[in-house]
Design an enzyme around this catalytic site. Structure first.
Site, PDB file in Angstrom:
ATOM      1  N   ASN A 199     -20.160  -2.740  11.372  1.00 36.49           N
ATOM      2  CA  ASN A 199     -21.175  -2.204  12.275  1.00 36.49           C
ATOM      3  C   ASN A 199     -20.618  -1.597  13.552  1.00 36.49           C
ATOM      4  O   ASN A 199     -21.350  -1.455  14.537  1.00 36.49           O
ATOM      5  CB  ASN A 199     -22.194  -3.286  12.637  1.00 36.49           C
ATOM      6  CG  ASN A 199     -23.553  -2.712  12.970  1.00 36.49           C
ATOM      7  OD1 ASN A 199     -23.825  -1.536  12.710  1.00 36.49           O
ATOM      8  ND2 ASN A 199     -24.412  -3.520  13.561  1.00 36.49           N
TER       9      ASN A 199
ATOM     10  N   TYR B  83     -31.805 -28.490   7.792  1.00 32.92           N
ATOM     11  CA  TYR B  83     -31.422 -29.274   8.966  1.00 32.92           C
ATOM     12  C   TYR B  83     -29.943 -29.096   9.303  1.00 32.92           C
ATOM     13  O   TYR B  83     -29.516 -29.376  10.410  1.00 32.92           O
ATOM     14  CB  TYR B  83     -31.741 -30.759   8.743  1.00 32.92           C
ATOM     15  CG  TYR B  83     -30.793 -31.488   7.833  1.00 32.92           C
ATOM     16  CD1 TYR B  83     -29.713 -32.187   8.342  1.00 32.92           C
ATOM     17  CD2 TYR B  83     -30.962 -31.479   6.448  1.00 32.92           C
ATOM     18  CE1 TYR B  83     -28.840 -32.859   7.513  1.00 32.92           C
ATOM     19  CE2 TYR B  83     -30.099 -32.143   5.618  1.00 32.92           C
ATOM     20  CZ  TYR B  83     -29.041 -32.844   6.155  1.00 32.92           C
ATOM     21  OH  TYR B  83     -28.171 -33.499   5.331  1.00 32.92           O
TER      22      TYR B  83
ATOM     23  N   CYS C  91      -6.561  -5.209  -1.580  1.00 29.89           N
ATOM     24  CA  CYS C  91      -7.695  -6.025  -1.137  1.00 29.89           C
ATOM     25  C   CYS C  91      -8.478  -6.663  -2.275  1.00 29.89           C
ATOM     26  O   CYS C  91      -8.861  -7.835  -2.190  1.00 29.89           O
ATOM     27  CB  CYS C  91      -8.604  -5.209  -0.233  1.00 29.89           C
ATOM     28  SG  CYS C  91      -9.393  -3.777  -1.021  1.00 29.89           S
TER      29      CYS C  91
ATOM     30  N   TRP D  90       0.824  -1.203   0.000  1.00 25.23           N
ATOM     31  CA  TRP D  90       0.000   0.000   0.000  1.00 25.23           C
ATOM     32  C   TRP D  90       0.867   1.267   0.000  1.00 25.23           C
ATOM     33  O   TRP D  90       0.401   2.342   0.307  1.00 25.23           O
ATOM     34  CB  TRP D  90      -0.910   0.015   1.229  1.00 25.23           C
ATOM     35  CG  TRP D  90      -2.043  -0.976   1.133  1.00 25.23           C
ATOM     36  CD1 TRP D  90      -3.314  -0.714   0.734  1.00 25.23           C
ATOM     37  CD2 TRP D  90      -1.998  -2.367   1.444  1.00 25.23           C
ATOM     38  NE1 TRP D  90      -4.073  -1.868   0.767  1.00 25.23           N
ATOM     39  CE2 TRP D  90      -3.289  -2.901   1.198  1.00 25.23           C
ATOM     40  CE3 TRP D  90      -0.994  -3.230   1.895  1.00 25.23           C
ATOM     41  CZ2 TRP D  90      -3.598  -4.244   1.403  1.00 25.23           C
ATOM     42  CZ3 TRP D  90      -1.303  -4.562   2.086  1.00 25.23           C
ATOM     43  CH2 TRP D  90      -2.596  -5.061   1.839  1.00 25.23           C
TER      44      TRP D  90
ATOM     45  N   ASP E  92     -11.550 -13.319   4.683  1.00 23.39           N
ATOM     46  CA  ASP E  92     -10.773 -12.175   4.202  1.00 23.39           C
ATOM     47  C   ASP E  92      -9.299 -12.565   4.115  1.00 23.39           C
ATOM     48  O   ASP E  92      -8.668 -12.885   5.123  1.00 23.39           O
ATOM     49  CB  ASP E  92     -10.947 -10.995   5.171  1.00 23.39           C
ATOM     50  CG  ASP E  92     -10.439  -9.677   4.592  1.00 23.39           C
ATOM     51  OD1 ASP E  92      -9.734  -9.725   3.570  1.00 23.39           O
ATOM     52  OD2 ASP E  92     -10.749  -8.625   5.172  1.00 23.39           O
TER      53      ASP E  92
ATOM     54  N   GLU F 218     -29.914   0.368   9.776  1.00 27.21           N
ATOM     55  CA  GLU F 218     -29.145   1.314  10.594  1.00 27.21           C
ATOM     56  C   GLU F 218     -30.076   2.107  11.510  1.00 27.21           C
ATOM     57  O   GLU F 218     -31.072   2.682  11.079  1.00 27.21           O
ATOM     58  CB  GLU F 218     -28.381   2.271   9.689  1.00 27.21           C
ATOM     59  CG  GLU F 218     -27.198   2.938  10.355  1.00 27.21           C
ATOM     60  CD  GLU F 218     -26.012   2.012  10.515  1.00 27.21           C
ATOM     61  OE1 GLU F 218     -25.719   1.649  11.666  1.00 27.21           O
ATOM     62  OE2 GLU F 218     -25.389   1.649   9.501  1.00 27.21           O
TER      63      GLU F 218
ATOM     64  N   GLU G 172     -30.631  -3.341  15.434  1.00 30.62           N
ATOM     65  CA  GLU G 172     -29.231  -3.026  15.129  1.00 30.62           C
ATOM     66  C   GLU G 172     -28.496  -2.559  16.369  1.00 30.62           C
ATOM     67  O   GLU G 172     -27.351  -2.946  16.630  1.00 30.62           O
ATOM     68  CB  GLU G 172     -29.180  -1.958  14.029  1.00 30.62           C
ATOM     69  CG  GLU G 172     -27.783  -1.665  13.497  1.00 30.62           C
ATOM     70  CD  GLU G 172     -27.182  -0.425  14.152  1.00 30.62           C
ATOM     71  OE1 GLU G 172     -25.957  -0.232  14.036  1.00 30.62           O
ATOM     72  OE2 GLU G 172     -27.938   0.323  14.790  1.00 30.62           O
TER      73      GLU G 172
ATOM     74  N   ASP H  27     -19.426   1.373  16.035  1.00 33.48           N
ATOM     75  CA  ASP H  27     -19.664   2.808  16.218  1.00 33.48           C
ATOM     76  C   ASP H  27     -18.326   3.530  16.273  1.00 33.48           C
ATOM     77  O   ASP H  27     -17.315   2.972  16.717  1.00 33.48           O
ATOM     78  CB  ASP H  27     -20.429   3.063  17.518  1.00 33.48           C
ATOM     79  CG  ASP H  27     -21.888   2.634  17.421  1.00 33.48           C
ATOM     80  OD1 ASP H  27     -22.390   2.529  16.287  1.00 33.48           O
ATOM     81  OD2 ASP H  27     -22.500   2.400  18.476  1.00 33.48           O
TER      82      ASP H  27
ATOM     83  N   HIS I 251     -13.397  -1.762   1.229  1.00 29.31           N
ATOM     84  CA  HIS I 251     -12.573  -2.945   1.459  1.00 29.31           C
ATOM     85  C   HIS I 251     -13.290  -4.137   0.837  1.00 29.31           C
ATOM     86  O   HIS I 251     -14.516  -4.258   0.918  1.00 29.31           O
ATOM     87  CB  HIS I 251     -12.335  -3.182   2.953  1.00 29.31           C
ATOM     88  CG  HIS I 251     -11.488  -4.383   3.238  1.00 29.31           C
ATOM     89  ND1 HIS I 251     -10.287  -4.596   2.597  1.00 29.31           N
ATOM     90  CD2 HIS I 251     -11.668  -5.444   4.072  1.00 29.31           C
ATOM     91  CE1 HIS I 251      -9.757  -5.725   3.037  1.00 29.31           C
ATOM     92  NE2 HIS I 251     -10.576  -6.261   3.932  1.00 29.31           N
TER      93      HIS I 251
END
Length: 765
Positions: free
Chosen positions: A467, A590, A345, A309, A427, A516, A521, A469, A404
């Site tokens: 997700n 199942y 990525c 990078w 990833d 959101e 959430e 904060d 990403h």
């Protein structure tokens, strides 16, 4: 004439045995019918070696017996045909006809054929033959890397077994079964022959190998994907779209995955060989995917691609210059595992898609816009300021990337609680170590959505990406930090992948997170934070004195009717409590894989038949998820309950006197519980000691109607017998019944019971 002597020339003087041995004189005595016959061992040997020269005749025949086994030529294999042509049955039926080359490439859990040419005709009474498959540097039967495949009359699904399906002279064709959880990889094939009596086996080693892959078409394979269009997209499509840019300016580029291209299968198997995973671990897709996520990057294990990078790519290829996985994988393989420079990525993701699809695991590339990078397992993205609100750079290691790219792969997760199979995030971009290695996943996407970050593998890291904060901290005079601002919608936007069957972009944000700002959430975020390094970020409930549970009446909801459950909320405190519960029902295989949401609402909870009638799969299982918060204490409530819809039973009633050798009957009654027609209904009936198993094709059964079958049979064994019946159709599964019949001997024994059964059936609308 009786007693006449006949001189037979030696094998060396017969054309097809020319030069085989020195001249031999063999005398035969030809006898007429009724005369005593004496035969020498030499003649018996010769007739075995050349039966065409000593054919039997109707009246005055040689009539030399075949039963002298000690002189029979030992059975051996002359050649093996793996029937591996791209246009042949094996490759077509196994969906491997697009792979380059004419090697035998098959998928586990599915039958395939091979053809053997022997030195003589195979005789099941005197010959024994089995196949040997070996993979890895040290094959062992106990590790399932050395497989011994016997010949059987009736192969069983789920086992390594073979059956002769065609015999023509010296050639036999075998149908071979493989288990749905067999070790994948490159196998060497040998055929071992030996007589049933005596010693001395021979082994023929095939010049060609067999490649065994995962099978998304096989219901018992953990990677089974129950949608043909999705299988075409996520397994067979060799091109795709990768997304980049920003959430308001999304760019797209075409990427050639090329999993069927020349050399790609060899390169993918080479990657597995380069890893530290033993061959015995290659049967579990969870293990394989985790190893692949580590091996695609070169950070600590000399994997495929070097990440860069810095902006300086002078000694390699700029990441943005690549548009295909093929050149990268070919270069890595041809240099015996020298990492290729350079990638970022989207390149790591493109290669991962190639490798997983090539091995048979459904996979797709996924782009997350505003993607957080959590460096301290806090499950928050933290920004630190000093007393004057200037950023503290050395503390601000967390970051938010414009975008990403990682991968989703599809599989059941028997190692996790039910409901967490399906799409798994993986990833390969080297960001943080997991158990000491730069890898990430597979992490259940459903677990990430619900905040269940305690489930393996690496769910906390992926949760923070989509997700977390964004928390702003200010340093106090005493060196501590105080939170002064929180952004709740800062990360995880426009999560994108290529749509099935088109080049359009599909938004899959809803799979990774609840809407959101919704209560669900927020509950997921706070649930996840409890397992992070900063659980105090969110308000701790003042009390946890409310519980929620789900109860079923009797045997639970029945198929064809509205499903009703009782949700019980209990207040264990002396103070009044108020809460709002959110519920969601989802169809579940199942294996624990969720198919899709059916209904979301606040209680009271009732699931009408019309909402699930077209959605159910195999075992008719559903999962009810409840979440909520207590207003007064801020306590989070959560509950997941798995239940199934009860299927109707087949009612079986014996008819007539239950006496061995005397015809009797049994009535089998079934009522369709659905207000819709059942298509292609088939009954299967069997009773040990009563009658052989057989099928009764009924056809279509209209809604809410009744079908009655009457079985007529002659029992052959006394005692308590069971007549077992089952119904098979696409709309209903696990419909069955059993009738108990106590059989008595008749007074006049000796009657030979007839094995033939007959069936009549009647429809009642």
């Amino acid at each position: 004439m009786p007693g006449e002597r006949l001189t037979v020339r030696s094998p060396s003087e017969i054309g097809r045995f020319s030069g085989a041995a020195p001249p031999t004189r063999v005398e035969l005595t030809i006898q007429k019918e009724g005369e005593k016959k004496e035969e020498g061992g030499c003649y018996r040997w010769f007739r075995k070696m050349c039966p065409c020269c000593c054919k039997r005749q109707n009246s005055s025949s040689y009539d030399v017996t075949d039963k002298v086994e000690m002189h029979q030529t030992p059975l051996s294999v002359c050649s093996v045909d793996l029937l591996s042509s791209k246009e042949g049955q094996n490759r077509k039926e196994h969906h491997t006809d697009q792979y380059h080359g004419d090697g035998l490439i098959i998928r586990r859990g599915q039958r395939f054929n091979v053809e053997l040419e022997l030195n003589r005709a195979y005789n099941a009474d005197t010959d024994k033959l089995h196949l040997d498959l070996k993979t890895g540097p040290l094959p062992m039967v106990s590790k399932s890397t050395h497989v011994i495949i016997p010949l059987v009359q009736q192969p069983k699904d789920g086992h390594w077994e073979a059956k002769i399906i065609e015999q023509n002279g010296n050639k036999i064709k075998l149908s071979v079964n493989s288990p749905p959880k067999a070790v994948i990889g490159l196998y060497g094939l040998s055929v071992v022959t030996n007589p049933l009596k005596g010693e001395g086996s021979t082994t023929y080693n095939s010049a060609k190998n067999i490649t065994l892959l995962f099978n998304p078409w096989c219901e018992d394979d953990p990677v089974f994907l129950d949608d043909e269009e999705q299988r075409k997209e996520y397994v067979l499509n060799d091109t795709g779209r990768l997304y980049y840019g920003t959430e308001k300016q999304i760019g797209a580029r075409t990427w050639n995955f090329g999993q069927f291209h020349e050399g790609m299968l060899d390169a993918c198997l080479f990657i597995l060989e380069k890893s530290d995973m033993p061959p015995s671990g290659r049967g579990d897709p969870v293990n394989v995917v985790r190893v692949i996520s580590a091996m695609i990057n070169a950070q600590d294990d000399f994997g495929v691609l070097v990440g860069n990078w810095s902006g300086d790519y002078t000694d390699g290829v700029s990441p943005s210059a690549w548009s295909s996985s093929v050149e990268i994988l070919r270069k890595y393989h041809s240099t015996n595992g020298t990492p290729v420079s350079y990638g970022q990525c989207w390149v790591f993701s493109g290669i991962t898609t190639t490798v997983l699809r090539c091995l048979g695991i459904p996979a797709r590339s996924v782009t997350n816009f505003q993607s957080a990078h959590d460096t301290d397992v806090s499950l928050t993205t933290d920004v630190y300021f000093d007393e004057d609100l200037d950023p503290i750079d050395y503390l601000n290691s967390d970051s938010v990337w414009n975008f990403h790219v990682w991968n989703d792969c599809w599989m059941a997760r028997p190692d996790l609680p039910p409901g967490h199979g399906g799409w798994q995030a993986v990833d390969a971009t080297p960001q943080e170590t997991s158990q000491g290695t730069f890898c990430c996943g597979p992490a259940s996407v459903n677990a990430i959505r619900c905040g269940h970050v305690y489930l393996k593998h690496d769910a906390p890291f992926v949760f923070a990406e989509v997700n977390s904060d964004k928390i702003y901290w200010q340093r106090n005079r005493d060196g501590t930090f105080s939170q002064f601002h929180m952004e709740k919608k800062a990360v995880g936007h426009q999560i994108s992948t290529k749509a099935v069957g088109s080049d359009e972009r599909a938004d899959i944000t809803h799979l990774y997170k609840h809407p959101e700002g919704s209560e669900e959430e927020r509950i997921a975020v706070e649930t996840a934070s409890r397992y992070g390094s900063k659980p105090e970020v969110y308000a701790v409930p003042m009390a946890e004195d409310v519980s929620v549970e789900v109860l079923m009446e009797g045997e639970g909801p029945r198929m064809g009717a509205d499903a009703q459950l009782n949700i019980v909320v209990t207040n264990m405190s002396s103070e009044p409590r108020q809460t709002t519960l959110h519920s969601q029902a989802a169809v579940m295989y199942y294996t624990g894989v969720l198919k899709g949401a059916l209904k979301k609402e606040q209680i009271a909870w009732l699931l009408p038949y019309q909402q699930y009638q077209d959605q159910l799969v195999d075992q008719a299982a559903l999962m009810l998820t409840l979440s909520g918060r207590v207003t007064e204490t801020k306590q989070v409530l959560a509950n997941q309950t798995t239940f199934r819809l009860r299927m109707p039973d087949l009612n079986i009633t014996p008819l007539g006197e239950a006496v061995v050798g005397k015809e009797m009957g049994a009535k089998i009654t079934f009522t369709n519980p659905l207000p819709r027609t059942l298509k292609n209904v088939v009954f299967r009936v069997e009773g040990l000691g009563l009658q052989k198993g057989h099928e009764v094709v009924v056809g279509d059964v209209s809604g809410l109607s009744t079908v009655t079958l009457t079985e007529h049979f002659i029992p052959s064994q006394p005692g308590l017998r069971k007549l077992v019946a089952s119904l098979d159709c696409k709309q209903l599964t696990q419909v069955h019944g059993v009738g108990f019949i106590l059989m008595n001997y008749s007074r006049a024994r000796g009657t030979s019971p007839c094995p033939i059964a007959r069936t009549t059936f009647q429809r009642i609308q």
